[in-house]
Scaffold this motif. Structure first.
Motif, PDB file in Angstrom:
ATOM      1  N   UNK A 308      51.830 -13.568  -7.044  1.00 30.14           N
ATOM      2  CA  UNK A 308      52.725 -13.715  -6.436  1.00 30.14           C
ATOM      3  C   UNK A 308      54.255 -12.953  -6.131  1.00 30.14           C
ATOM      4  N   UNK A 309      54.363 -12.189  -6.448  1.00 32.57           N
ATOM      5  CA  UNK A 309      55.329 -11.181  -6.235  1.00 32.57           C
ATOM      6  C   UNK A 309      54.535 -10.021  -5.248  1.00 32.57           C
ATOM      7  N   UNK A 310      53.139  -9.773  -6.080  1.00 31.10           N
ATOM      8  CA  UNK A 310      52.603  -8.506  -5.515  1.00 31.10           C
ATOM      9  C   UNK A 310      51.768  -8.761  -4.323  1.00 31.10           C
ATOM     10  N   UNK A 311      51.289 -10.119  -4.022  1.00 30.93           N
ATOM     11  CA  UNK A 311      51.192 -10.106  -2.664  1.00 30.93           C
ATOM     12  C   UNK A 311      52.201  -9.590  -1.318  1.00 30.93           C
ATOM     13  N   UNK A 312      53.065 -10.093  -1.702  1.00 31.52           N
ATOM     14  CA  UNK A 312      54.119  -9.899  -0.727  1.00 31.52           C
ATOM     15  C   UNK A 312      54.806  -8.192  -1.216  1.00 31.52           C
ATOM     16  N   UNK A 313      54.755  -7.741  -2.103  1.00 31.56           N
ATOM     17  CA  UNK A 313      54.750  -6.371  -2.326  1.00 31.56           C
ATOM     18  C   UNK A 313      54.294  -5.474  -1.420  1.00 31.56           C
ATOM     19  N   UNK A 314      52.364  -5.804  -1.330  1.00 35.22           N
ATOM     20  CA  UNK A 314      51.628  -4.861  -0.796  1.00 35.22           C
ATOM     21  C   UNK A 314      51.938  -4.732   0.662  1.00 35.22           C
ATOM     22  N   UNK A 315      52.396  -6.460   1.055  1.00 30.29           N
ATOM     23  CA  UNK A 315      52.175  -6.746   2.433  1.00 30.29           C
ATOM     24  C   UNK A 315      53.774  -5.709   2.927  1.00 30.29           C
ATOM     25  N   UNK A 316      54.252  -4.726   2.902  1.00 30.38           N
ATOM     26  CA  UNK A 316      55.695  -3.718   2.964  1.00 30.38           C
ATOM     27  C   UNK A 316      54.987  -2.603   3.226  1.00 30.38           C
ATOM     28  N   UNK A 317      54.760  -1.522   4.219  1.00 25.03           N
ATOM     29  CA  UNK A 317      55.026  -0.186   4.011  1.00 25.03           C
ATOM     30  C   UNK A 317      55.749   0.103   3.191  1.00 25.03           C
ATOM     31  N   UNK A 318      55.417   1.440   2.944  1.00 23.58           N
ATOM     32  CA  UNK A 318      56.338   2.748   2.346  1.00 23.58           C
ATOM     33  C   UNK A 318      57.851   2.261   2.503  1.00 23.58           C
ATOM     34  N   UNK A 319      57.864   2.367   4.332  1.00 25.84           N
ATOM     35  CA  UNK A 319      59.233   2.512   4.160  1.00 25.84           C
ATOM     36  C   UNK A 319      59.772   1.356   4.124  1.00 25.84           C
ATOM     37  N   UNK A 320      59.371   0.404   4.239  1.00 24.84           N
ATOM     38  CA  UNK A 320      59.999  -0.914   4.054  1.00 24.84           C
ATOM     39  C   UNK A 320      59.981  -1.436   2.286  1.00 24.84           C
ATOM     40  N   UNK A 321      58.937  -0.495   1.372  1.00 24.34           N
ATOM     41  CA  UNK A 321      59.151  -1.017  -0.189  1.00 24.34           C
ATOM     42  C   UNK A 321      60.250  -0.223  -0.250  1.00 24.34           C
ATOM     43  N   UNK A 322      60.525   1.421   0.286  1.00 24.34           N
ATOM     44  CA  UNK A 322      61.882   1.746   0.603  1.00 24.34           C
ATOM     45  C   UNK A 322      63.516   0.964   0.578  1.00 24.34           C
ATOM     46  N   UNK A 323      63.252  -0.072   1.196  1.00 27.19           N
ATOM     47  CA  UNK A 323      64.374  -1.044   1.729  1.00 27.19           C
ATOM     48  C   UNK A 323      64.660  -1.982   0.812  1.00 27.19           C
ATOM     49  N   UNK A 324      63.521  -2.248   0.416  1.00 26.88           N
ATOM     50  CA  UNK A 324      63.420  -3.491  -0.789  1.00 26.88           C
ATOM     51  C   UNK A 324      64.035  -3.004  -2.203  1.00 26.88           C
ATOM     52  N   UNK A 325      63.419  -1.249  -2.246  1.00 32.32           N
ATOM     53  CA  UNK A 325      64.193  -0.932  -3.678  1.00 32.32           C
ATOM     54  C   UNK A 325      65.798  -0.861  -3.520  1.00 32.32           C
ATOM     55  N   UNK A 326      66.276  -0.558  -2.392  1.00 34.01           N
ATOM     56  CA  UNK A 326      67.567  -0.175  -2.157  1.00 34.01           C
ATOM     57  C   UNK A 326      68.254  -1.322  -1.971  1.00 34.01           C
ATOM     58  N   UNK A 327      68.155  -2.887  -1.983  1.00 39.48           N
ATOM     59  CA  UNK A 327      68.234  -4.138  -1.460  1.00 39.48           C
ATOM     60  C   UNK A 327      67.803  -4.497  -3.111  1.00 39.48           C
ATOM     61  N   UNK A 328      67.058  -4.324  -4.156  1.00 43.61           N
ATOM     62  CA  UNK A 328      67.179  -4.835  -5.392  1.00 43.61           C
ATOM     63  C   UNK A 328      68.223  -4.373  -6.188  1.00 43.61           C
ATOM     64  N   UNK A 329      68.842  -3.412  -5.757  1.00 49.21           N
ATOM     65  CA  UNK A 329      70.309  -3.016  -6.809  1.00 49.21           C
ATOM     66  C   UNK A 329      71.415  -3.849  -6.871  1.00 49.21           C
ATOM     67  N   UNK A 330      70.935  -4.961  -5.474  1.00 49.79           N
ATOM     68  CA  UNK A 330      71.706  -6.416  -6.132  1.00 49.79           C
ATOM     69  C   UNK A 330      71.674  -6.954  -6.338  1.00 49.79           C
ATOM     70  N   UNK A 331      69.833  -7.472  -6.968  1.00 48.62           N
ATOM     71  CA  UNK A 331      70.058  -8.677  -8.099  1.00 48.62           C
ATOM     72  C   UNK A 331      68.812  -9.131  -6.185  1.00 48.62           C
ATOM     73  N   UNK A 332      69.363 -10.427  -6.725  1.00 45.32           N
ATOM     74  CA  UNK A 332      69.104 -11.422  -6.241  1.00 45.32           C
ATOM     75  C   UNK A 332      70.051 -11.925  -4.694  1.00 45.32           C
ATOM     76  N   UNK A 333      71.163 -11.766  -4.957  1.00 50.25           N
ATOM     77  CA  UNK A 333      72.805 -12.372  -4.254  1.00 50.25           C
ATOM     78  C   UNK A 333      72.520 -11.804  -3.136  1.00 50.25           C
TER      79      UNK A 333
END
Length: 389
Positions: A308-333
């Motif tokens: 469920x999560x992996x297929x979404x994560x793997x669709x992101x480029x390296x730059x996009x994954x860094x963006x997602x990591x920065x978002x994750x610091x705020x949780x799901x809010x």
């Protein structure tokens, strides 16, 4: 316990053994169907929420409710690489084929001819005939090339043909936020006209939490639609999503085991089904205990991470994954675009293409201007479990 009898079924749009917590929405749709039979119209229903909350399941339940009354039902999913014309036409063909017969009334024959012309508007090589000679029938004209005109003609003639059969027409659109702006505006226009003219047709749209904003941007009068937020199952009935299916298989849950799975799932339907399935698999039964639930949640989380999560994560480029990591610091809010940029030590404008790419891939959405959030619950926690390389 017996895996063959496992009553839990995680999966996109798969109906659960017990559809709980959605009674109000189902009752409202049932009332709309009954009102239509009396010649009274209702505004379109808009189901919106994160992925995994059961919007598709509920939309399908709407479809089954209409089909049980023998309505003409068109259920489409946007974002599949096809135009609205193609999606509507191909979804209508099977049910119209079943209705086609020489003894059909004039309005139904007219509707069939209009459907043929609509088919020709996107596929000149199409071979639809419905097995009838419609030469002398009225109808047609849904092939002008103007989307508003063609869809309006199609819906009007189909709804009138359905009325002649003593039923109605239901148009259900999943992932509606993925329609082209002009397509979404067309559906808003047609739904608006249908309500004004009292055509026996009901619309329902389902999509991400951004859908209400997208609809009202398409047409201002969409603010009058019936908006139904679909979120976690309410606390008073959420446990029944686990206990009712088990009871149907002569099994049961301890209360503490139910509480653990409910907490781990956040009361989200998809996660309840996943943890229910894995807990059933590891339990000896017929009673599911707290240790069973702990092991089931651990295994279920691993399956979610790998699928469920992996297929979404793997669709992101390296730059996009860094963006997602920065978002994750705020949780799901949700996160401010400016805050994300600051964490990445970049200017917000330079991250515009990255943000747009993530939205296009369906990984994040914009609940409001300057804010981004994950489209699936639990994504922030998943990202936290990933080793950064």
């Amino acid at each position: 316990m017996d895996p063959v009898r496992n009553p839990y079924s995680p999966g996109a749009g798969r109906p659960p053994a017990a559809l709980v917590g959605r009674d109000d929405a189902i009752a409202a749709w049932r009332v709309a169907l009954e009102r239509s039979a009396l010649g009274r119209t209702d505004q379109p229903f808009v189901l919106y929420g994160l992925r995994g909350v059961g919007k598709t399941v509920l939309l399908s339940e709407f479809g089954r409710g209409a089909q049980s009354r023998e309505w003409i039902v068109a259920k489409i999913e946007a974002g599949a690489g096809k135009s609205l014309r193609e999606l509507l036409g191909e979804s209508l063909y099977p049910v119209l084929s079943d209705l086609a017969r020489p003894s059909a009334g004039k309005r139904l024959l007219k509707a069939l001819k209009t459907a043929l012309s609509f088919k020709a508007s996107y596929d000149t090589s199409g071979t639809w005939t419905f097995g009838l000679d419609l030469t002398s029938s009225a109808g047609g004209g849904a092939d002008t090339g103007m989307l508003d005109t063609d869809v309006k003609k199609l819906v009007r003639d189909l709804s009138e043909g359905a009325h002649e059969e003593g039923v109605g027409l239901a148009i259900l659109v999943d992932e509606a936020q993925d329609l082209e702006p002009a397509e979404l505006a067309t559906l808003c226009v047609v739904a608006h006209v249908a309500a004004q003219e009292r055509w026996p047709v009901l619309f329902s749209f389902a999509g991400l939490p951004s859908l209400p904003r997208i609809l009202t941007e398409a047409k201002s009068y969409a603010e009058r639609f019936t908006y139904l937020p679909i979120g976690p199952i309410s606390n008073d009935v959420v446990g029944e999503a686990l206990t009712i299916p088990a009871e149907q298989e002569d099994a049961s849950w301890n209360d503490d085991a139910v509480a653990l799975v409910v907490e781990a799932s956040g009361s989200y339907p998809y996660f309840l089904q996943q943890f229910g399935q894995t807990t059933w698999t590891v339990a000896d039964g017929p009673r599911i205990t707290l240790p069973d639930a702990r092991l089931g949640v651990a295994q279920g989380t691993a399956q979610l991470d790998n699928g469920f999560f992996r297929v979404r994560w793997d669709r992101a480029t390296n730059a996009e994954q860094k963006y997602l990591r920065a978002m994750a610091e705020d949780g799901d809010e949700g996160s401010s675009s400016g805050t994300v940029a600051a964490r990445l030590q970049r200017k917000p404008t330079s991250l515009g293409p990255t943000r747009a790419g993530l939205i296009a891939k369906g990984l994040v959405y914009a609940p409001e201007h300057g804010i981004v959030a994950f489209t699936v619950p639990g994504m922030a926690a998943f990202i936290g479990r990933q080793v950064e390389v």
